[in-house]
Design a protein around this motif. Structure first.
Motif, PDB file in Angstrom:
ATOM      1  N   THR A 267       0.822  -1.214   0.000  1.00  0.00           N
ATOM      2  CA  THR A 267       0.000   0.000   0.000  1.00  0.00           C
ATOM      3  C   THR A 267       0.855   1.263   0.000  1.00  0.00           C
ATOM      4  OG1 THR A 267      -1.632  -1.240   1.282  1.00  0.00           O
ATOM      5  CG2 THR A 267      -1.917   1.137   1.169  1.00  0.00           C
ATOM      6  N   LEU A 268       2.031   1.213   0.620  1.00  0.00           N
ATOM      7  CA  LEU A 268       2.885   2.400   0.706  1.00  0.00           C
ATOM      8  C   LEU A 268       3.761   2.604  -0.526  1.00  0.00           C
ATOM      9  CD1 LEU A 268       4.084   2.198   4.420  1.00  0.00           C
ATOM     10  CD2 LEU A 268       2.329   3.687   3.463  1.00  0.00           C
ATOM     11  N   ILE A 269       3.857   1.614  -1.416  1.00  0.00           N
ATOM     12  CA  ILE A 269       4.724   1.739  -2.597  1.00  0.00           C
ATOM     13  C   ILE A 269       4.297   2.914  -3.492  1.00  0.00           C
ATOM     14  CG2 ILE A 269       5.406   0.589  -4.745  1.00  0.00           C
ATOM     15  CD1 ILE A 269       6.955  -0.292  -2.331  1.00  0.00           C
ATOM     16  N   PRO A 270       2.990   3.149  -3.782  1.00  0.00           N
ATOM     17  CA  PRO A 270       2.632   4.323  -4.612  1.00  0.00           C
ATOM     18  C   PRO A 270       3.094   5.650  -4.021  1.00  0.00           C
ATOM     19  CG  PRO A 270       0.788   2.800  -4.481  1.00  0.00           C
ATOM     20  CD  PRO A 270       1.798   2.299  -3.515  1.00  0.00           C
ATOM     21  N   GLN A 271       3.069   5.792  -2.692  1.00  0.00           N
ATOM     22  CA  GLN A 271       3.553   7.029  -2.082  1.00  0.00           C
ATOM     23  C   GLN A 271       5.062   7.172  -2.266  1.00  0.00           C
ATOM     24  OE1 GLN A 271       1.165   8.950  -1.189  1.00  0.00           O
ATOM     25  NE2 GLN A 271      -0.310   7.297  -1.547  1.00  0.00           N
ATOM     26  N   VAL A 272       5.778   6.061  -2.156  1.00  0.00           N
ATOM     27  CA  VAL A 272       7.221   6.102  -2.400  1.00  0.00           C
ATOM     28  C   VAL A 272       7.499   6.505  -3.850  1.00  0.00           C
ATOM     29  CG1 VAL A 272       9.327   4.706  -2.438  1.00  0.00           C
ATOM     30  CG2 VAL A 272       7.668   4.399  -0.602  1.00  0.00           C
ATOM     31  N   TYR A 273       6.705   5.983  -4.764  1.00  0.00           N
ATOM     32  CA  TYR A 273       6.892   6.308  -6.180  1.00  0.00           C
ATOM     33  C   TYR A 273       6.627   7.791  -6.441  1.00  0.00           C
ATOM     34  CZ  TYR A 273       6.217   6.208 -11.230  1.00  0.00           C
ATOM     35  OH  TYR A 273       6.309   6.462 -12.576  1.00  0.00           O
ATOM     36  N   SER A 274       5.546   8.346  -5.857  1.00  0.00           N
ATOM     37  CA  SER A 274       5.241   9.766  -6.072  1.00  0.00           C
ATOM     38  C   SER A 274       6.341  10.662  -5.511  1.00  0.00           C
ATOM     39  CB  SER A 274       3.898  10.116  -5.437  1.00  0.00           C
ATOM     40  OG  SER A 274       3.946   9.880  -4.034  1.00  0.00           O
ATOM     41  N   LEU A 275       6.912  10.314  -4.354  1.00  0.00           N
ATOM     42  CA  LEU A 275       8.022  11.098  -3.806  1.00  0.00           C
ATOM     43  C   LEU A 275       9.250  10.998  -4.689  1.00  0.00           C
ATOM     44  CD1 LEU A 275       7.697  10.320   0.010  1.00  0.00           C
ATOM     45  CD2 LEU A 275       7.284  12.497  -1.103  1.00  0.00           C
ATOM     46  N   CYS A 276       9.484   9.826  -5.261  1.00  0.00           N
ATOM     47  CA  CYS A 276      10.633   9.676  -6.175  1.00  0.00           C
ATOM     48  C   CYS A 276      10.454  10.517  -7.431  1.00  0.00           C
ATOM     49  CB  CYS A 276      10.806   8.200  -6.529  1.00  0.00           C
ATOM     50  SG  CYS A 276      12.171   7.870  -7.662  1.00  0.00           S
ATOM     51  N   GLN A 277       9.225  10.634  -7.918  1.00  0.00           N
ATOM     52  CA  GLN A 277       8.983  11.473  -9.090  1.00  0.00           C
ATOM     53  C   GLN A 277       9.200  12.948  -8.783  1.00  0.00           C
ATOM     54  OE1 GLN A 277       8.354  10.263 -12.210  1.00  0.00           O
ATOM     55  NE2 GLN A 277       8.788   8.313 -11.216  1.00  0.00           N
ATOM     56  N   LEU A 278       8.955  13.347  -7.538  1.00  0.00           N
ATOM     57  CA  LEU A 278       9.183  14.749  -7.169  1.00  0.00           C
ATOM     58  C   LEU A 278      10.665  15.060  -7.034  1.00  0.00           C
ATOM     59  CD1 LEU A 278       6.393  15.436  -4.504  1.00  0.00           C
ATOM     60  CD2 LEU A 278       6.548  16.412  -6.783  1.00  0.00           C
ATOM     61  N   PHE A 279      11.425  14.152  -6.443  1.00  0.00           N
ATOM     62  CA  PHE A 279      12.853  14.392  -6.171  1.00  0.00           C
ATOM     63  C   PHE A 279      13.665  13.188  -6.645  1.00  0.00           C
ATOM     64  CE2 PHE A 279      10.181  15.919  -2.612  1.00  0.00           C
ATOM     65  CZ  PHE A 279      10.211  17.268  -2.907  1.00  0.00           C
ATOM     66  N   PRO A 280      13.893  13.046  -7.942  1.00  0.00           N
ATOM     67  CA  PRO A 280      14.631  11.862  -8.416  1.00  0.00           C
ATOM     68  C   PRO A 280      16.089  11.846  -7.983  1.00  0.00           C
ATOM     69  CG  PRO A 280      14.181  13.387 -10.227  1.00  0.00           C
ATOM     70  CD  PRO A 280      13.435  13.897  -9.039  1.00  0.00           C
ATOM     71  N   ALA A 281      16.714  13.021  -7.867  1.00  0.00           N
ATOM     72  CA  ALA A 281      18.135  13.048  -7.503  1.00  0.00           C
ATOM     73  C   ALA A 281      18.344  12.559  -6.072  1.00  0.00           C
ATOM     74  CB  ALA A 281      18.684  14.465  -7.678  1.00  0.00           C
ATOM     75  N   SER A 282      17.552  13.080  -5.135  1.00  0.00           N
ATOM     76  CA  SER A 282      17.708  12.650  -3.743  1.00  0.00           C
ATOM     77  C   SER A 282      17.303  11.190  -3.567  1.00  0.00           C
ATOM     78  CB  SER A 282      16.861  13.542  -2.839  1.00  0.00           C
ATOM     79  OG  SER A 282      15.482  13.436  -3.190  1.00  0.00           O
ATOM     80  N   ALA A 283      16.260  10.744  -4.298  1.00  0.00           N
ATOM     81  CA  ALA A 283      15.874   9.333  -4.232  1.00  0.00           C
ATOM     82  C   ALA A 283      16.990   8.437  -4.742  1.00  0.00           C
ATOM     83  CB  ALA A 283      14.592   9.104  -5.033  1.00  0.00           C
TER      84      ALA A 283
END
Length: 861
Positions: free
Chosen positions: A502-518
């Motif tokens: 369930t938490l994977i989509p939230q991780v994906y959305s944060l990665c799309q916002l900040f790909p460098a830090s991810a």
């Protein structure tokens, strides 16, 4: 004793040459190129140079060529005869003159005919010839609507064209004319009276026809109900069949009733969406806090309505508007249901009549009504969606309940306590970004899976980067905390895999916002895992398979970042980590077998697009199949690390009872088996082994399809074919495994393609060193050129090109310098001329001044 002979210098020799007469008496113009030593038999061509002579020649040449071109630049002082055939020697003079005359006539004719109309064409206006209209034969009054429009009466013709305005009156039955001359004024008055009388008659006739039409319309209503009755189809068999509509007519009707495109609302920027979402959540949180305090819900105050308000924000459940209609020429405003029913019946009658007359007209009208109803429904659905677009799915029920609840004047104490308790149990709508992993853990623990997802989503919405300056750093930290929380959930017993999913989509959305830090966070996790594995190998000589948390991190890396890139800062370290684990982690239990299978599945997923060959993957699958072979020694194939040919762990997948395959059914292997295999009996263990073999054979099949185009495909999969054919006891396995084994054997050829053995390239044997001198041809300037003839020619041409290029650059610089000097000399000459004229003006003025002063003095005296 005579004088010794005078030694003549080289300058004297040059002075006597005939190269130039300007330097006969000037030895300083000569430049002598002296040599350090003389070489026998060598002819020198450039012993003496004349730079002054060469310079003067070059300057004269540039004056005759370059300077003339510069003077004539952008000047057209040459007359070019552009007459036709002037420079054509093959044409006779008569032909030239004739052609020029023809061209001149054509040019003048085109100019004259530019605005001329063709006389052969007949011009019309509204279907009438302009030539006929110019005759002015139509003298009838413009108000006349008679059928004889445009025809002239005999009296009018005689009055205007009958000889000076005299009209001969016709009297008697014998056709004799009474010659009674009348004045022109009388004739015109008579014509005016006749025209007025005809106009009055036409008006009267028009009114009568209108009255008859209205009467006919009123009588038609009484007969209309009788005509609207449809005859049944059984009685209409004798009637001729109606012509069917062709495809074109059907398409035209469909296009007529097609839905029209509607303008959509303006798309909002991500910053506007984030701002509106935060405001909505803050509003909901304030409402929740108010309900917690037990305050009564205030009814919404009616907003101010301006005079221009169109009530666009309301939906009318019932249409109370009255329909404006006419009956007997008067407004029917207070018509009841009976009149409306009569109107509906009339409309139905009209529709039936149109259907009888036009065939398919009634169907089209019904379709149009259906389309209008659908459009109305769409309109209401759009309004409903606009009202509920701001709320999330999980919050929609709460919002609807709040909107649907009627405002009460006062609540009882029990109801107020119930509302407060419900508000306390609700999840807050606004959250602060956690500053540490412990803060995030406190926020999420104790909540359900869906509530944890809502919390993370609301943290992200309330702290969007576009809302404040420090939100970007907070959300970057949140990404690392979420990954750490996912790893903690995976290490629990049992692991909470549903929460992770369930938490994977939230991780994906944060990665799309900040790909460098991810990317940096994932690199840190992978590097830590790789270093810990290397340390374990150095200390113990072996390392354990990665846990479920690391396997989930590898899966998340495949979801967040591209795996088909040739080199990537995240997926490339993930490749290396998987290869390292498949090579250095020994297989000693069923748990390690499950972990290795998960790594193999991840490796196949990583290379599914790029088709990159991973030898560790094929080696591990071969080792897993070897664990199910009952024989101890197999010389047809070789098993390498982390597997062993013999030993205690080499029989992990060997079945305890061959009869257990009859009760086995295919099902996926749970991820929890990475930590602990839950099978307790031998039958359950055999079923787990069969599931592992099923997954392993399926991976072998996928790899065989993936690497089919490799040149060494046969040699790579030949050991697997040998093991499946000769050593694996497939006959005791279920039919599903036997089918997989058969498909793999069909994909892998029986005998590998024979390639020629690798040999070194044939080289010419190196000769022994001899004492004979090596003779190399040396070209000009003492430089060594190529050994072959082609190389020598290439070097010669290259040297010549460089020489010519340098010479061209030198000449271009000299030309530029010459032109600059010429421009400067022109400027100086113009300035000198201007100064001379100014001096002349000053001199003349001074002379005039002196003469004037002298005259003045003379007058004083």
């Amino acid at each position: 004793m005579g004088k010794p002979p005078k030694k003549r210098s080289l300058a004297d020799k040059v002075r006597k040459t005939k190269t130039s007469t300007q330097i006969k008496n000037n030895p300083f113009e000569v430049k002598i190129n002296r040599k350090k030593f003389d070489v026998l038999g060598q002819k020198s061509k450039h012993d003496v140079g004349l730079p002054g002579v060469s310079r003067s020649k070059a300057i004269n040449k540039r004056k005759n060529t370059l300077l003339k071109e510069f003077r004539l630049k952008n000047k057209a002082n040459k007359f070019v005869d552009r007459r036709f055939g002037e420079y054509d020697t093959k044409m006779a003079p008569e032909d030239k003159i004739l052609k020029r005359f023809t061209m001149e006539r054509q040019r003048s004719q085109t100019k004259k005919d530019l605005y001329n109309l063709n006389e052969e064409e007949e011009l019309t206006h509204y279907g009438q010839s302009l030539a006929e209209m110019e005759k002015m034969t139509d003298m009838v009054d413009s108000d006349s609507d008679s059928e004889e429009k445009g025809l002239l009466s005999a009296e009018l013709t005689a009055a205007h064209f009958g000889g000076g305005g005299l009209l001969r009156m016709k009297t008697g039955e014998d056709g004799d004319y009474e010659e009674k001359p009348r004045s022109r004024q009388e004739i015109i008055e008579e014509l005016i009276l006749k025209s007025k009388q005809e106009k009055r008659e036409r008006q009267t006739q028009k009114e009568e026809s209108q009255e008859l039409t209205e009467k006919l319309d009123q009588e038609w209503r009484s007969v209309q109900s009788l005509l609207a009755h449809k005859t049944p189809k059984s009685e209409r068999k004798d009637e001729p069949d109606k012509p069917k509509m062709d495809d074109y007519d059907v398409m035209v009707r469909e296009l007529g009733f097609e839905m029209k495109a509607r303008p959509s609302e303006k798309l909002k920027t991500p910053e506007e969406v984030a701002r509106e979402e935060r405001e909505r959540l803050q509003k909901l949180e304030a409402d929740r806090l108010r309900r917690m305090l037990g305050e009564e819900s205030t009814s919404k105050k009616p907003s101010h309505m301006s005079a221009d308000d169109l009530n666009d924000g309301f939906i009318l459940d019932t249409d109370d508007r009255k329909t404006l209609s006419y009956q007997d020429g008067q407004w029917n405003v207070d018509g009841g249901e009976e009149e409306e029913g009569e109107k509906n019946e009339e409309d139905e009658d009209d529709g039936g009549e149109e259907e009888n007359e036009e065939g398919d007209g009634g169907d089209d009208d019904d379709d149009a009504d259906d389309d209008e109803d659908a459009e109305d429904e769409d309109d209401h659905s759009d309004l409903d969606s606009e009202q509920g677009s701001g709320a999330e799915d999980e919050e929609g029920d709460e919002d609807k309940e709040e909107e649907a609840a009627p405002a009460k004047a006062a609540l009882s104490e029990e109801e107020r306590r119930a509302v407060q308790q419900a508000a306390k149990e609700e999840l807050p709508y606004t959250f602060k970004a956690p500053e540490s992993f412990s803060d995030l853990k406190e926020l999420l623990l104790g909540h359900s899976v869906e509530q944890q997802r809502l919390i993370v989503e609301r943290i992200q919405k309330c702290n969007h980067p576009s809302l404040a300056v420090g939100n970007k750093a907070k959300l970057e930290k949140l990404f690392g905390f979420l990954l750490e929380y996912v790893g903690k959930l995976a290490t629990q017993s049992p692991p909470e895999l549903s929460t992770i999913n369930t938490l994977i989509p939230q991780v994906y959305s944060l990665c799309q916002l900040f790909p460098a830090s991810a990317c940096k966070v994932m690199q840190t996790l992978l590097s830590d895992g790789g270093h810990s594995m290397e340390e374990a190998v150095e200390v113990k000589g072996r390392a354990a398979f990665p846990g479920l948390d690391m396997l989930i991190y590898l899966k998340i890396a495949a979801l967040l970042f591209p795996t088909s890139d040739f080199r990537h800062p995240v997926t490339t370290p993930a490749f290396l980590y998987i290869s390292q684990a498949l090579t250095k982690c020994p297989v000693s239990s069923l748990e390690s077998v499950s972990a290795g299978l998960v790594l193999c599945c991840l490796a196949v997923e990583f290379v599914s697009l790029s088709k990159r060959f991973i030898p560790e993957l094929i080696n591990f699958l071969l080792g897993l199949l070897h664990l199910a072979v009952p024989a101890d020694t197999c010389k047809d194939y070789c098993v390498v690390s982390p597997f062993r040919q013999q030993g205690k762990a080499s029989k992990l997948l060997l079945l305890c009872d061959t009869e257990s395959s009859s009760s086995w059914s295919r099902k996926p292997i749970p991820l929890t088996s990475v930590h602990r295999v839950t099978a307790s009996t031998d039958l359950q263990r055999d079923h787990h082994r069969l599931s592992v073999l099923d997954a392993c054979l399926d991976l072998v099949k996928r790899c065989a399809t993936l690497y089919r185009d490799l040149p060494s495909y046969d040699q790579i999969f030949q050991p697997i074919r040998t093991l499946l054919t000769n050593h694996l006891p497939v006959q005791s396995y279920p039919p599903a495994l036997q089918e997989l084994q058969r498909e793999i054997l069909e994909a892998i050829p029986e005998t590998p393609s024979q390639h020629s053995p690798l040999v070194f390239d044939k080289k010419k044997p190196i000769a022994l060193k001899m004492l004979q001198p090596k003779i190399v041809e040396v070209l000009d300037y003492g430089k060594k050129r190529g050994n072959t003839k082609e190389e020598k020619e290439r070097e010669r041409l290259k040297h010549k090109y460089k020489k010519e290029f340098k010479g061209a650059l030198r000449e271009l610089r000299k030309d530029t310098r010459f032109l600059a000097q010429a421009k400067l000399s022109d400027i100086m000459s113009r300035d000198a001329e201007r100064k001379r004229k100014v001096k002349e003006l000053y001199g003349s003025l001074a002379t005039q001044e002196g003469e004037w002063k002298a005259l003045k003095r003379k007058k004083r005296k």
